[in-house]
Design a protein around this motif. Structure first.
Motif, PDB file in Angstrom:
ATOM      1  N   ILE A  17       0.824  -1.211   0.000  1.00  0.00           N
ATOM      2  CA  ILE A  17       0.000   0.000   0.000  1.00  0.00           C
ATOM      3  C   ILE A  17       0.859   1.263   0.000  1.00  0.00           C
ATOM      4  O   ILE A  17       0.513   2.260  -0.644  1.00  0.00           O
ATOM      5  CB  ILE A  17      -0.947  -0.018   1.217  1.00  0.00           C
ATOM      6  N   THR A  18       2.000   1.213   0.683  1.00  0.00           N
ATOM      7  CA  THR A  18       2.836   2.401   0.850  1.00  0.00           C
ATOM      8  C   THR A  18       4.114   2.347   0.012  1.00  0.00           C
ATOM      9  O   THR A  18       5.017   3.156   0.227  1.00  0.00           O
ATOM     10  CB  THR A  18       3.231   2.573   2.325  1.00  0.00           C
ATOM     11  N   ARG A  19       4.207   1.442  -0.953  1.00  0.00           N
ATOM     12  CA  ARG A  19       5.458   1.274  -1.693  1.00  0.00           C
ATOM     13  C   ARG A  19       5.808   2.524  -2.511  1.00  0.00           C
ATOM     14  O   ARG A  19       4.960   3.365  -2.804  1.00  0.00           O
ATOM     15  CB  ARG A  19       5.366   0.046  -2.614  1.00  0.00           C
ATOM     16  N   TRP A  20       7.040   2.611  -2.920  1.00  0.00           N
ATOM     17  CA  TRP A  20       7.566   3.742  -3.687  1.00  0.00           C
ATOM     18  C   TRP A  20       6.959   3.758  -5.089  1.00  0.00           C
ATOM     19  O   TRP A  20       7.060   2.797  -5.836  1.00  0.00           O
ATOM     20  CB  TRP A  20       9.090   3.638  -3.771  1.00  0.00           C
ATOM     21  N   ARG A  21       6.296   4.871  -5.429  1.00  0.00           N
ATOM     22  CA  ARG A  21       5.722   5.074  -6.761  1.00  0.00           C
ATOM     23  C   ARG A  21       6.006   6.479  -7.286  1.00  0.00           C
ATOM     24  O   ARG A  21       5.279   7.002  -8.119  1.00  0.00           O
ATOM     25  CB  ARG A  21       4.206   4.836  -6.728  1.00  0.00           C
ATOM     26  N   GLY A  22       7.067   7.095  -6.781  1.00  0.00           N
ATOM     27  CA  GLY A  22       7.381   8.466  -7.140  1.00  0.00           C
ATOM     28  C   GLY A  22       6.754   9.426  -6.138  1.00  0.00           C
ATOM     29  O   GLY A  22       6.083   9.020  -5.183  1.00  0.00           O
ATOM     30  N   THR A  23       6.967  10.715  -6.365  1.00  0.00           N
ATOM     31  CA  THR A  23       6.377  11.743  -5.505  1.00  0.00           C
ATOM     32  C   THR A  23       5.146  12.358  -6.147  1.00  0.00           C
ATOM     33  O   THR A  23       4.086  12.459  -5.534  1.00  0.00           O
ATOM     34  CB  THR A  23       7.407  12.840  -5.188  1.00  0.00           C
ATOM     35  N   PHE A  24       5.270  12.768  -7.403  1.00  0.00           N
ATOM     36  CA  PHE A  24       4.127  13.340  -8.123  1.00  0.00           C
ATOM     37  C   PHE A  24       4.219  12.925  -9.584  1.00  0.00           C
ATOM     38  O   PHE A  24       5.298  12.887 -10.167  1.00  0.00           O
ATOM     39  CB  PHE A  24       4.129  14.864  -8.024  1.00  0.00           C
TER      40      PHE A  24
END
Length: 455
Positions: free
Chosen positions: A172-179
């Motif tokens: 759920i909280t994995r790294w997917r960039g900031t914006f």
């Protein structure tokens, strides 16, 4: 005697609570993230055969990648399938397939195939995400009944996961960039292969990974999501705004919808759990999005261990702007000529519906890529315990960040013999753009939604 019993009971309750909440590991154990394990908690070593060691992942863009937002050239154009799994030979490889994948071979015996390629452990993230993940390892905790997090920010909260609930929170909280900003389409594909596109413009700010924030600044917000419908004409102008909370039991997800015809913004309070998604034609529920999202409180979570599974990985050809949607979308499933699967180690997490809780899925089994904590495959079972649906995230490394994330999410209903696809942008001028300046929170307010809708 009664007093002693009450005291003993209180001690047991307190002990069980502490066992749930005290999820942080020791500094000594966290040091494994610097040698034996990758910075995000996967095994650095290979399996000695067809899964190689992790050596840092893919962190350099392909030479032909020229500007942010362009479609990603395949960094491995020379790769060819090592072999192809079909209905005729699936039994030979069944120990490396999920029940849902096997069901797809059985449902579409003449057409569904899985081309298996050389495994490339391309997963990577920025150093600051690795640094935060180490800090999280020794401080992050589940709160209350596991419905939220404490002391986690900017990285995987539980890189050395001890149970299924910690593993699903990592997803759920994995790294997917900031914006990022993206224009893409979703479709429900009918049995004959026909489909109608719904095209949207999406802007997403992952507050959990906002470098301008701190743990104290999160305000229980995981991310902000804003989507405007561009086509078809009958839906154009409509919009959805979501404030995704971290603890959705304490503070429910906040959602608003904008009606272009009425020029009104209204609260959408029920966009959660098994609420059907209109654009998916009944093939996707609210918490199916992103393979799984939202509050985990309706299920009991169990970590079943690790397996070596063939999962979608490095799907650059599938996301090429040289392909049309008609070439990709075929009756029953994606065109296997453009898909790529690799053998990877995955965490297997099973979710079983709690007694008295309501959901259309009685059981769900998730196969989580060990290198990224992203769910690659999800098998979903109906109220009778029968396999009903299988979902797959077709992963690739967005090497300009770097981040490994999906290019297409595909949701199969094997009983209805239909499927739904999110993320199509092959016929768009560009793809996900991570380079845009990060907007402030005011960009994601209902009043801003109203103002943008009028333009």
């Amino acid at each position: 005697m009664k007093k002693n019993n009450r005291v003993a009971a209180c001690v047991l309750v307190l002990a069980s609570f502490c066992q749930l909440a005290s999820a942080a590991v020791s500094v000594q154990e966290a040091e494994r993230l610097k040698n034996e394990l990758t910075p995000l908690g996967a095994e650095r070593a290979g399996n000695g055969a067809d899964i190689p060691p992790w050596r840092g992942g893919l962190t350099v863009p392909a030479l032909s990648y020229q500007e942010a937002g362009q479609h990603h050239p395949n960094p491995y154009p020379q790769d060819k399938p090592l072999f192809v799994i079909s209905s005729a030979n699936k039994d030979r490889y069944k120990e490396h397939l999920t029940d849902g994948q096997i069901a797809l071979f059985e449902t579409y015996p003449d057409t569904f195939q899985m081309p298996i390629y050389k495994t490339r452990r391309t997963a990577a993230a920025p150093e600051w995400v690795y640094d935060n993940t180490y800090k999280n390892a020794i401080r992050s905790e589940l709160n209350k009944n596991g419905a939220g997090l404490r002391y986690a920010y900017g990285g995987i909260p539980f890189p050395i996961a001890k149970n299924g609930l910690e593993a699903i929170w990592n997803h759920i909280t994995r790294w997917r960039g900031t914006f990022f900003s993206r224009r893409s389409s979703e479709v429900a594909v009918h049995q004959d292969g026909s489909f109608s596109l719904v095209t949207v413009q999406q802007d997403v700010l992952f507050n959990f990974y906002n470098p301008k924030a701190t743990i104290d600044d999160l305000n229980n917000i995981l991310f902000y999501y804003l989507s405007f419908t561009k086509a078809p004409a009958r839906l154009a102008g409509g919009a959805v705004l979501v404030h995704e909370t971290i603890d959705q039991v304490e503070e429910a997800r906040q959602a608003w919808g904008y009606n272009a015809g009425q020029r009104r913004v209204r609260r959408a309070p029920n966009l959660a759990y098994d609420t059907p998604i209109a654009a998916a034609d009944g093939l996707r529920y609210a918490d199916d999005t992103d393979m799984y999202n939202g509050a985990p409180d309706r299920y009991n979570w169990k970590l079943l261990g690790k397996k070596e599974i063939f999962i979608p990985y490095n799907n650059y050809d599938l996301s090429s702007n040289n392909l049309t949607y008609k070439e990709i979308l075929k009756p029953g499933h994606l065109n296997p000529d453009f898909t790529r699967y690799e053998k990877h180690r995955v965490w297997v997490v099973e979710a079983n519906l709690k007694e008295g809780a309501r959901h259309v899925y009685k059981k769900r089994r998730f196969f989580i890529d060990e290198d990224t904590w992203g769910i690659a495959v999800a098998d979903q079972y109906d109220s009778a315990g029968e396999l009903w649906r299988v979902s797959m995230a077709y992963l690739k490394n967005y090497y300009e960040m770097p981040v490994t994330w999906t290019t297409l999410d595909v949701f199969h209903d094997i009983k209805a013999r239909r499927y739904h696809v999110q993320g199509l942008d092959n016929e768009e001028r560009g793809t996900v753009d991570f380079s845009i300046e990060v907007p402030g929170e005011q960009y994601f307010t209902p009043s801003a939604l109203r103002r943008r809708g009028k333009r």
